[in-house]
Design a protein around this motif. Structure first.
Motif, PDB file in Angstrom:
ATOM      1  N   ALA A 160     -57.218  12.395 -81.714  1.00 61.27           N
ATOM      2  CA  ALA A 160     -58.123  11.553 -80.923  1.00 61.27           C
ATOM      3  C   ALA A 160     -57.378  10.386 -80.295  1.00 61.27           C
ATOM      4  N   VAL A 161     -56.442   9.780 -81.056  1.00 57.90           N
ATOM      5  CA  VAL A 161     -55.648   8.685 -80.509  1.00 57.90           C
ATOM      6  C   VAL A 161     -54.796   9.182 -79.344  1.00 57.90           C
ATOM      7  N   ALA A 162     -54.230  10.395 -79.478  1.00 57.94           N
ATOM      8  CA  ALA A 162     -53.405  10.943 -78.408  1.00 57.94           C
ATOM      9  C   ALA A 162     -54.238  11.216 -77.159  1.00 57.94           C
ATOM     10  N   VAL A 163     -55.436  11.765 -77.326  1.00 58.79           N
ATOM     11  CA  VAL A 163     -56.315  12.022 -76.176  1.00 58.79           C
ATOM     12  C   VAL A 163     -56.691  10.720 -75.486  1.00 58.79           C
ATOM     13  N   ALA A 164     -57.027   9.689 -76.286  1.00 60.88           N
ATOM     14  CA  ALA A 164     -57.379   8.394 -75.698  1.00 60.88           C
ATOM     15  C   ALA A 164     -56.201   7.797 -74.940  1.00 60.88           C
ATOM     16  N   TRP A 165     -54.985   7.924 -75.514  1.00 57.95           N
ATOM     17  CA  TRP A 165     -53.789   7.376 -74.845  1.00 57.95           C
ATOM     18  C   TRP A 165     -53.502   8.118 -73.549  1.00 57.95           C
ATOM     19  N   LEU A 166     -53.597   9.454 -73.582  1.00 57.04           N
ATOM     20  CA  LEU A 166     -53.329  10.246 -72.391  1.00 57.04           C
ATOM     21  C   LEU A 166     -54.350   9.973 -71.295  1.00 57.04           C
ATOM     22  N   SER A 167     -55.621   9.874 -71.658  1.00 61.67           N
ATOM     23  CA  SER A 167     -56.647   9.584 -70.655  1.00 61.67           C
ATOM     24  C   SER A 167     -56.441   8.188 -70.063  1.00 61.67           C
ATOM     25  N   GLY A 168     -56.047   7.242 -70.907  1.00 63.89           N
ATOM     26  CA  GLY A 168     -55.769   5.898 -70.395  1.00 63.89           C
ATOM     27  C   GLY A 168     -54.601   5.880 -69.438  1.00 63.89           C
ATOM     28  N   ARG A 169     -53.530   6.615 -69.790  1.00 67.78           N
ATOM     29  CA  ARG A 169     -52.378   6.684 -68.893  1.00 67.78           C
ATOM     30  C   ARG A 169     -52.732   7.359 -67.576  1.00 67.78           C
ATOM     31  N   ALA A 170     -53.559   8.395 -67.654  1.00 70.98           N
ATOM     32  CA  ALA A 170     -53.959   9.100 -66.436  1.00 70.98           C
ATOM     33  C   ALA A 170     -54.744   8.177 -65.510  1.00 70.98           C
ATOM     34  N   ILE A 171     -55.658   7.420 -66.074  1.00 65.52           N
ATOM     35  CA  ILE A 171     -56.447   6.490 -65.250  1.00 65.52           C
ATOM     36  C   ILE A 171     -55.547   5.418 -64.655  1.00 65.52           C
ATOM     37  N   ALA A 172     -54.593   4.901 -65.451  1.00 66.53           N
ATOM     38  CA  ALA A 172     -53.687   3.868 -64.945  1.00 66.53           C
ATOM     39  C   ALA A 172     -52.826   4.399 -63.797  1.00 66.53           C
ATOM     40  N   VAL A 173     -52.339   5.641 -63.923  1.00 65.62           N
ATOM     41  CA  VAL A 173     -51.507   6.219 -62.857  1.00 65.62           C
ATOM     42  C   VAL A 173     -52.329   6.432 -61.592  1.00 65.62           C
ATOM     43  N   VAL A 174     -53.531   6.987 -61.758  1.00 62.81           N
ATOM     44  CA  VAL A 174     -54.392   7.203 -60.585  1.00 62.81           C
ATOM     45  C   VAL A 174     -54.740   5.877 -59.918  1.00 62.81           C
ATOM     46  N   ALA A 175     -55.010   4.862 -60.730  1.00 63.23           N
ATOM     47  CA  ALA A 175     -55.333   3.545 -60.163  1.00 63.23           C
ATOM     48  C   ALA A 175     -54.172   2.976 -59.369  1.00 63.23           C
ATOM     49  N   ARG A 176     -52.941   3.191 -59.853  1.00 61.91           N
ATOM     50  CA  ARG A 176     -51.770   2.678 -59.146  1.00 61.91           C
ATOM     51  C   ARG A 176     -51.490   3.461 -57.869  1.00 61.91           C
ATOM     52  N   LEU A 177     -51.589   4.793 -57.948  1.00 58.72           N
ATOM     53  CA  LEU A 177     -51.284   5.616 -56.782  1.00 58.72           C
ATOM     54  C   LEU A 177     -52.367   5.502 -55.707  1.00 58.72           C
ATOM     55  N   ALA A 178     -53.619   5.494 -56.143  1.00 55.31           N
ATOM     56  CA  ALA A 178     -54.725   5.423 -55.180  1.00 55.31           C
ATOM     57  C   ALA A 178     -55.078   3.992 -54.794  1.00 55.31           C
ATOM     58  N   ARG A 179     -54.418   3.031 -55.442  1.00 61.14           N
ATOM     59  CA  ARG A 179     -54.682   1.614 -55.180  1.00 61.14           C
ATOM     60  C   ARG A 179     -56.167   1.286 -55.354  1.00 61.14           C
ATOM     61  N   ARG A 180     -56.653   1.654 -56.543  1.00 59.45           N
ATOM     62  CA  ARG A 180     -58.045   1.401 -56.900  1.00 59.45           C
ATOM     63  C   ARG A 180     -58.098   0.375 -58.027  1.00 59.45           C
ATOM     64  N   PRO A 181     -58.316  -0.902 -57.701  1.00 58.60           N
ATOM     65  CA  PRO A 181     -58.373  -1.916 -58.760  1.00 58.60           C
ATOM     66  C   PRO A 181     -59.493  -1.661 -59.766  1.00 58.60           C
ATOM     67  N   PHE A 182     -60.573  -1.004 -59.305  1.00 64.44           N
ATOM     68  CA  PHE A 182     -61.687  -0.736 -60.215  1.00 64.44           C
ATOM     69  C   PHE A 182     -61.253   0.148 -61.372  1.00 64.44           C
ATOM     70  N   LEU A 183     -60.448   1.192 -61.087  1.00 65.47           N
ATOM     71  CA  LEU A 183     -59.982   2.065 -62.154  1.00 65.47           C
ATOM     72  C   LEU A 183     -59.092   1.312 -63.136  1.00 65.47           C
ATOM     73  N   ARG A 184     -58.316   0.369 -62.626  1.00 60.46           N
ATOM     74  CA  ARG A 184     -57.486  -0.438 -63.518  1.00 60.46           C
ATOM     75  C   ARG A 184     -58.360  -1.299 -64.425  1.00 60.46           C
ATOM     76  N   ARG A 185     -59.435  -1.831 -63.874  1.00 61.59           N
ATOM     77  CA  ARG A 185     -60.345  -2.617 -64.713  1.00 61.59           C
ATOM     78  C   ARG A 185     -61.050  -1.726 -65.732  1.00 61.59           C
ATOM     79  N   VAL A 186     -61.352  -0.476 -65.357  1.00 64.00           N
ATOM     80  CA  VAL A 186     -61.950   0.466 -66.309  1.00 64.00           C
ATOM     81  C   VAL A 186     -61.022   0.669 -67.505  1.00 64.00           C
TER      82      VAL A 186
END
Length: 354
Positions: free
Chosen positions: A20-46
């Motif tokens: 569960a910790v690994a899934v949470a970490w991977l999902s968090g990293r995925a959101i952070a990468v998408v937020a950086r590439l798509a330049r979506r500050p909202f996803l970073r705040r999520v």
């Protein structure tokens, strides 16, 4: 054999936890990468706001699902399952509240108050602030109620509690009458748009801004840096002045007490020059009028529009100071003064001779 049985629950629960910790970490990293590439500050705040609540929810739900296959002894499984149910309720409540706060903050982030006419923005921020408090109260009450209902005594005595709810409700209503009236008054103020954050109000003879608006009380930031705390019912039962309810623009008004011999025409021309040169004037309107004459002086009222209340106050002070300096320098006789019969006769002779 006993060693293997003891080892199996530990391995299953530990593996589930780390998974569960690994899934949470991977999902968090995925959101952070998408937020950086798509330049979506909202996803970073999520990611920043919801990551811990999401991790807690994943871990508790996964452990609750895995406790059956783990094969714990019956006398151990029951209390552990109960504790995990309560932990899951707490984690889900935390995630729900965090998500609701994130949505509300995103709405408030889009609403700009540093604009010239910010009436609508202040109304939205006021309503979202009250909704935020209501959300916290509702999520807390629902979560606490759900956790309490996991205990057998609460379910067993549920019928009797419901049967006596009418009497308890009457007693609680009488005990909390003042609090409830303030809550309803706070909701009325917000959703009827009678009061908003940063509104300019005059209450109890004091001028100030609405600094905080809660379900039960209102904090007014007074002009001299004091705070006036009033119950919400004050604003629904007592008349008060709201200078910025319809728009932010405010009229600055000042009065000068001058001698009746003061040259009104020259004063009007000088006032126009000063008003047009002052950057605080919003270039909409200004007026100079003689509004009254007393035994000792005539009353000259000057009004000029400004973008907001603070600008209007400064504009009024500037005009008063500059006009009094001009009158003192150019027409000292126009300042109000006490007269006697001899002084009046001498003044009449001087006027005739001149």
């Amino acid at each position: 054999m006993l060693h293997l049985l003891t080892e199996r629950p530990t391995l299953v629960l530990a593996g589930t936890f780390f998974g569960a910790v690994a899934v949470a970490w991977l999902s968090g990293r995925a959101i952070a990468v998408v937020a950086r590439l798509a330049r979506r500050p909202f996803l970073r705040r999520v990611h920043d706001r919801c990551h811990r609540a999401w991790l807690a929810t994943l871990v508790t739900v996964s452990e609750l699902i895995a406790i059956g296959p783990a094969g714990l002894p019956a006398d151990v499984e029951q209390p552990v399952r109960h504790a995990l149910v309560i932990a899951t309720i707490g984690a889900v409540s935390w995630l729900a509240a965090t998500t609701a706060f994130l949505v509300e903050d995103s709405v408030m982030h889009r609403v700009k108050v540093d604009v010239r006419d910010n009436r609508r923005a202040r109304r939205v921020r006021t309503q979202m602030g009250i909704i935020r408090r209501l959300t916290a109260v509702v999520v807390t009450i629902v979560g606490a109620a759900a956790a309490l209902m996991t205990f057998d005594p609460m379910r067993t005595y549920g019928a009797s509690v419901l049967a006596s709810a009418g009497l308890v409700g009457v007693v609680a209503g009488l005990a909390a009458q003042t609090t409830l009236s303030n809550v309803f008054a706070g909701l009325q103020l917000v959703f009827t748009d009678a009061l908003r954050y940063d509104d300019i109000v005059v209450v109890e003879g004091q001028w100030g801004r609405i600094e905080e608006l809660t379900l039960t009380y209102v904090v007014v930031h007074l002009w001299d840096e004091r705070r006036l705390v009033l119950p919400a019912t004050y604003f629904t039962t007592t008349p008060f002045e709201n200078w910025t309810r319809s728009e932010s623009r405010v009229i600055a008004a000042l009065e000068l007490y001058l001698d009746p011999s003061a040259p009104v025409g020259e004063l009007r021309r000088k006032t126009r020059e000063l008003v047009e040169a002052n950057p605080l004037w919003d270039q909409r309107e200004w007026v100079l009028q003689v509004t009254d004459v007393t035994e000792l002086a005539m009353v000259v009222r000057i009004t000029a529009s400004a973008a907001d209340a603070s600008s209007a106050w400064d504009l009024k002070c500037d005009l008063r100071e500059q006009l009094l300096a001009w009158v003192h320098a150019q027409h000292p006789g126009a300042l109000p003064r006490m007269r006697t019969a001899a002084a009046d006769a001498r003044l009449d002779r001087e006027l005739v001779l001149s």
